[in-house]
Scaffold this motif. Structure first.
Motif: not given
Lengths: 112, 111
Positions: A33, A35, A37, A42-43, A45, A48, A59, A90, A103-104, B43-44, B89, B94, B99, B101-104
């Protein structure tokens, strides 16, 4: 031994230039994937892949292309970079089946 | 329908207290909810996750409480430590491992 690596870690590009961000994973995961940020978002997409040779739109794919030449490698390509693509990018890998993603460390891209 | 929302952009608690981070979602088809922890410049990292068939998941000091009917969940961090200061996060699956994500929530632990 980081399982997901990204290069470069930092990149400054000019508007209209071509940028390629690279990702390598040693997890042997089928899914990868990309992403971005941004503060307050947030993150999100971008693209992918379910395996070598496959890419799918996420998205927010506009302005980005992706390439998955092998199980291990997944690239994000900005053919004509714009300042709005300034962000932290990411890469992640995942098995798909259990939905976990790893994640990287990220690439900070600045487009001037 | 694809939104995941975290109720606070930032949260500060004292060391030793329980930090509670809240998350809500709209799509009842979401079935897997991971929480990621992110430190500056990294990264997360997957912290803990729950599937929608469960209402609680515990891993050491971290617990997820999940309310399917209300479409919300919370992450509880017991005995907060300064090393827990990070951005957290909430996310939801879905579609086949994708995934959202929320905004954190940026958590700060005061010593």
């Amino acid at each position: 031994e980081a399982a997901v690596t990204q290069s470069p870690r930092n990149k400054v590009a000019v508007t209209g230039g071509k940028v390629t961000l690279s990702c390598n994973q040693t997890n042997n995961h089928n899914n990868m994937y990309w992403y971005r940020q941004d503060t307050g978002h947030g993150l999100r997409l971008i693209h992918y892949s379910y395996g070598a040779g496959s890419t799918e739109k996420g998205d927010i794919p506009d302005g980005y292309k992706a390439s998955r030449p092998s199980q291990e490698n997944f690239s994000l390509i900005l053919e004509l970079a714009t300042p709005s693509q300034t962000s932290v990018y990411f890469c992640a890998s995942g098995t798909g089946g259990v939905y976990e993603q790893y994640f990287g460390p990220g690439t900070r891209l600045t487009v001037l | 329908q694809q939104q995941v929302r975290q109720s606070s952009q930032s949260l500060t608690v004292w060391e030793g207290e329980t930090a509670i981070l809240n998350c809500s979602y709209e799509n009842s088809a979401f079935d897997y909810f991971p929480w990621y922890q992110q430190f500056p410049g990294e990264g997360p990292a997957l912290l803990i996750a729950i599937r929608s068939v469960s209402d609680k998941k515990e891993d050491g000091r971290f617990t997820i409480f999940f309310n399917k009917r209300e479409k919300n969940l919370s992450l509880h961090i017991k005995d907060s430590q300064p090393g827990d200061s990070a951005t957290y996060f909430c996310a939801a699956n879905y579609n086949q491992g994708k995934l959202i994500f929320g905004q954190g929530t940026k958590l700060s632990i005061k010593p």
